[in-house]
Design a protein around this motif. Structure first.
Motif, mmCIF file in Angstrom:
data_model
loop_
_atom_site.group_PDB
_atom_site.id
_atom_site.type_symbol
_atom_site.label_atom_id
_atom_site.label_comp_id
_atom_site.label_asym_id
_atom_site.label_seq_id
_atom_site.Cartn_x
_atom_site.Cartn_y
_atom_site.Cartn_z
ATOM 1 N N PRO A 97 0.817 -1.225 0.000
ATOM 2 C CA PRO A 97 0.000 0.000 0.000
ATOM 3 C C PRO A 97 0.851 1.275 0.000
ATOM 4 O O PRO A 97 0.484 2.265 -0.629
ATOM 5 C CB PRO A 97 -0.833 -0.114 1.280
ATOM 6 N N PHE A 98 1.977 1.251 0.690
ATOM 7 C CA PHE A 98 2.892 2.398 0.692
ATOM 8 C C PHE A 98 3.416 2.656 -0.723
ATOM 9 O O PHE A 98 3.381 3.792 -1.211
ATOM 10 C CB PHE A 98 4.048 2.131 1.666
ATOM 11 N N LEU A 99 3.870 1.609 -1.392
ATOM 12 C CA LEU A 99 4.377 1.760 -2.759
ATOM 13 C C LEU A 99 3.268 2.191 -3.714
ATOM 14 O O LEU A 99 3.502 3.002 -4.619
ATOM 15 C CB LEU A 99 5.038 0.467 -3.225
ATOM 16 N N ALA A 100 2.060 1.681 -3.528
ATOM 17 C CA ALA A 100 0.930 2.091 -4.368
ATOM 18 C C ALA A 100 0.614 3.570 -4.153
ATOM 19 O O ALA A 100 0.305 4.288 -5.111
ATOM 20 C CB ALA A 100 -0.289 1.227 -4.067
ATOM 21 N N TYR A 101 0.689 4.033 -2.922
ATOM 22 C CA TYR A 101 0.462 5.452 -2.627
ATOM 23 C C TYR A 101 1.500 6.296 -3.351
ATOM 24 O O TYR A 101 1.167 7.307 -3.965
ATOM 25 C CB TYR A 101 0.527 5.687 -1.117
ATOM 26 N N VAL A 102 2.749 5.878 -3.283
ATOM 27 C CA VAL A 102 3.830 6.628 -3.936
ATOM 28 C C VAL A 102 3.618 6.662 -5.444
ATOM 29 O O VAL A 102 3.756 7.709 -6.083
ATOM 30 C CB VAL A 102 5.206 6.009 -3.587
ATOM 31 N N ARG A 103 3.264 5.524 -6.033
ATOM 32 C CA ARG A 103 3.057 5.456 -7.484
ATOM 33 C C ARG A 103 1.853 6.266 -7.931
ATOM 34 O O ARG A 103 1.861 6.836 -9.010
ATOM 35 C CB ARG A 103 2.863 4.003 -7.925
ATOM 36 N N GLY A 104 0.840 6.320 -7.119
ATOM 37 C CA GLY A 104 -0.407 6.945 -7.533
ATOM 38 C C GLY A 104 -0.560 8.404 -7.139
ATOM 39 O O GLY A 104 -1.607 8.989 -7.356
ATOM 40 N N ARG A 105 0.453 9.009 -6.562
ATOM 41 C CA ARG A 105 0.339 10.390 -6.089
ATOM 42 C C ARG A 105 1.455 11.247 -6.672
ATOM 43 O O ARG A 105 2.490 10.758 -7.083
ATOM 44 C CB ARG A 105 0.416 10.462 -4.555
ATOM 45 N N ALA A 106 1.226 12.556 -6.648
ATOM 46 C CA ALA A 106 2.211 13.514 -7.149
ATOM 47 C C ALA A 106 3.185 13.873 -6.033
ATOM 48 O O ALA A 106 3.106 14.933 -5.438
ATOM 49 C CB ALA A 106 1.504 14.760 -7.666
ATOM 50 N N VAL A 107 4.084 12.966 -5.725
ATOM 51 C CA VAL A 107 5.096 13.235 -4.707
ATOM 52 C C VAL A 107 6.432 13.461 -5.386
ATOM 53 O O VAL A 107 6.745 12.852 -6.413
ATOM 54 C CB VAL A 107 5.200 12.101 -3.661
ATOM 55 N N THR A 108 7.210 14.366 -4.813
ATOM 56 C CA THR A 108 8.532 14.658 -5.341
ATOM 57 C C THR A 108 9.529 13.605 -4.898
ATOM 58 O O THR A 108 10.410 13.208 -5.648
ATOM 59 C CB THR A 108 8.997 16.051 -4.844
ATOM 60 N N ASP A 109 9.373 13.146 -3.658
ATOM 61 C CA ASP A 109 10.313 12.189 -3.096
ATOM 62 C C ASP A 109 9.561 11.232 -2.172
ATOM 63 O O ASP A 109 8.526 11.582 -1.605
ATOM 64 C CB ASP A 109 11.403 12.920 -2.307
ATOM 65 N N ALA A 110 10.075 10.032 -2.048
ATOM 66 C CA ALA A 110 9.519 9.034 -1.135
ATOM 67 C C ALA A 110 10.667 8.396 -0.378
ATOM 68 O O ALA A 110 11.652 7.957 -0.983
ATOM 69 C CB ALA A 110 8.732 7.980 -1.898
ATOM 70 N N VAL A 111 10.543 8.370 0.929
ATOM 71 C CA VAL A 111 11.592 7.831 1.789
ATOM 72 C C VAL A 111 10.978 6.785 2.710
ATOM 73 O O VAL A 111 9.956 7.027 3.343
ATOM 74 C CB VAL A 111 12.246 8.948 2.638
ATOM 75 N N ALA A 112 11.616 5.635 2.771
ATOM 76 C CA ALA A 112 11.225 4.590 3.711
ATOM 77 C C ALA A 112 12.336 4.462 4.743
ATOM 78 O O ALA A 112 13.501 4.284 4.379
ATOM 79 C CB ALA A 112 11.010 3.264 2.994
ATOM 80 N N VAL A 113 11.982 4.574 5.996
ATOM 81 C CA VAL A 113 12.945 4.436 7.086
ATOM 82 C C VAL A 113 12.708 3.080 7.728
ATOM 83 O O VAL A 113 11.621 2.817 8.240
ATOM 84 C CB VAL A 113 12.787 5.574 8.116
ATOM 85 N N VAL A 114 13.731 2.222 7.668
ATOM 86 C CA VAL A 114 13.633 0.890 8.261
ATOM 87 C C VAL A 114 14.474 0.893 9.528
ATOM 88 O O VAL A 114 15.695 1.024 9.478
ATOM 89 C CB VAL A 114 14.106 -0.208 7.278
ATOM 90 N N SER A 115 13.803 0.785 10.664
ATOM 91 C CA SER A 115 14.475 0.838 11.964
ATOM 92 C C SER A 115 14.697 -0.559 12.519
ATOM 93 O O SER A 115 13.925 -1.464 12.238
ATOM 94 C CB SER A 115 13.620 1.628 12.963
ATOM 95 N N GLY A 116 15.719 -0.666 13.326
ATOM 96 C CA GLY A 116 15.973 -1.920 14.026
ATOM 97 C C GLY A 116 17.146 -2.692 13.469
ATOM 98 O O GLY A 116 17.974 -2.176 12.719
ATOM 99 N N ASP A 117 17.198 -3.949 13.840
ATOM 100 C CA ASP A 117 18.275 -4.851 13.444
ATOM 101 C C ASP A 117 18.289 -5.022 11.927
ATOM 102 O O ASP A 117 17.256 -5.283 11.311
ATOM 103 C CB ASP A 117 18.064 -6.195 14.145
ATOM 104 N N ALA A 118 19.471 -4.883 11.327
ATOM 105 C CA ALA A 118 19.605 -4.961 9.870
ATOM 106 C C ALA A 118 19.171 -6.316 9.320
ATOM 107 O O ALA A 118 18.539 -6.401 8.267
ATOM 108 C CB ALA A 118 21.047 -4.670 9.471
ATOM 109 N N ALA A 119 19.477 -7.391 10.031
ATOM 110 C CA ALA A 119 19.109 -8.728 9.554
ATOM 111 C C ALA A 119 17.592 -8.907 9.564
ATOM 112 O O ALA A 119 17.025 -9.488 8.638
ATOM 113 C CB ALA A 119 19.777 -9.798 10.408
ATOM 114 N N GLU A 120 16.926 -8.409 10.606
ATOM 115 C CA GLU A 120 15.464 -8.524 10.691
ATOM 116 C C GLU A 120 14.761 -7.709 9.605
ATOM 117 O O GLU A 120 13.720 -8.100 9.108
ATOM 118 C CB GLU A 120 14.958 -8.048 12.048
#
Length: 177
Positions: A94-117
């Motif tokens: 749904p996040f990627l669909a929102y980005v694809r379907g909207r007029a956004v200049t930039d999209a950033v995903a912040v992944v927190s926590g352990d890198a392996a997880e």
């Protein structure tokens, strides 16, 4: 033998009664008005999001390609995910669909926590949006006061919060600059 026949009749009657009660409950549930769970959820959040109009906190961060993350000059959608959050995985598409379907200049995903997880989240997101990987107590999540994962923000061209919610579907469509 008469006890066996009585037991079968009794069990049959109980089964029919159970079936009738189940059908009645299903009908009543169908008659209930539908709720907008995203709105109901927002009203009952046990934590606070940055309010609309709040300037985005100044924090230095870089995506996995080493480019600095800057919230000025355009409309940005920011999604906060955690590697240890199982429900976060259901919010990626749904996040990627929102980005694809909207007029956004930039999209950033912040992944927190352990890198392996969070490796599967990073892999699913990095082809489509800029990804920032940070520890559980990371600077971006702290600056945006993320109290639960996932959390989503829409940042306006003036670097202020246009909207924030725990459901990407509850964010409004960005206004073209």
């Amino acid at each position: 033998m008469p006890y066996l026949a009585a037991a079968v009749v009794l069990l049959g009657a109980l089964t029919v009664l159970n079936l009738l009660l189940t059908v009645t409950i299903i009908r009543r549930l169908r008659d209930q008005p539908q709720h907008d769970h995203d709105r109901d959820e927002a009203a009952a959040l046990p934590f606070s999001l940055l309010e609309t109009g709040t300037p985005v906190p100044a924090v230095q961060a870089a995506d996995l390609a080493g480019r600095p993350v800057d919230f000025t000059g355009g409309t940005t959608v920011v999604g906060f995910f955690s590697g240890s959050c199982q429900s976060c995985r259901a919010h990626v598409e749904p996040f990627l669909a929102y980005v694809r379907g909207r007029a956004v200049t930039d999209a950033v995903a912040v992944v927190s926590g352990d890198a392996a997880e969070g490796a599967d989240l990073v892999a699913a997101l990095r082809e489509h949006v800029r990804v920032v990987a940070e520890p559980a107590d990371g600077r971006l999540a702290a600056a945006f006061k993320v109290g639960v994962f996932p959390t989503f923000y829409l940042v306006g061209p003036d670097a202020t919060v246009a909207a924030g919610h725990t459901s990407i579907r509850a964010l409004p469509a960005p206004v073209a600059a």
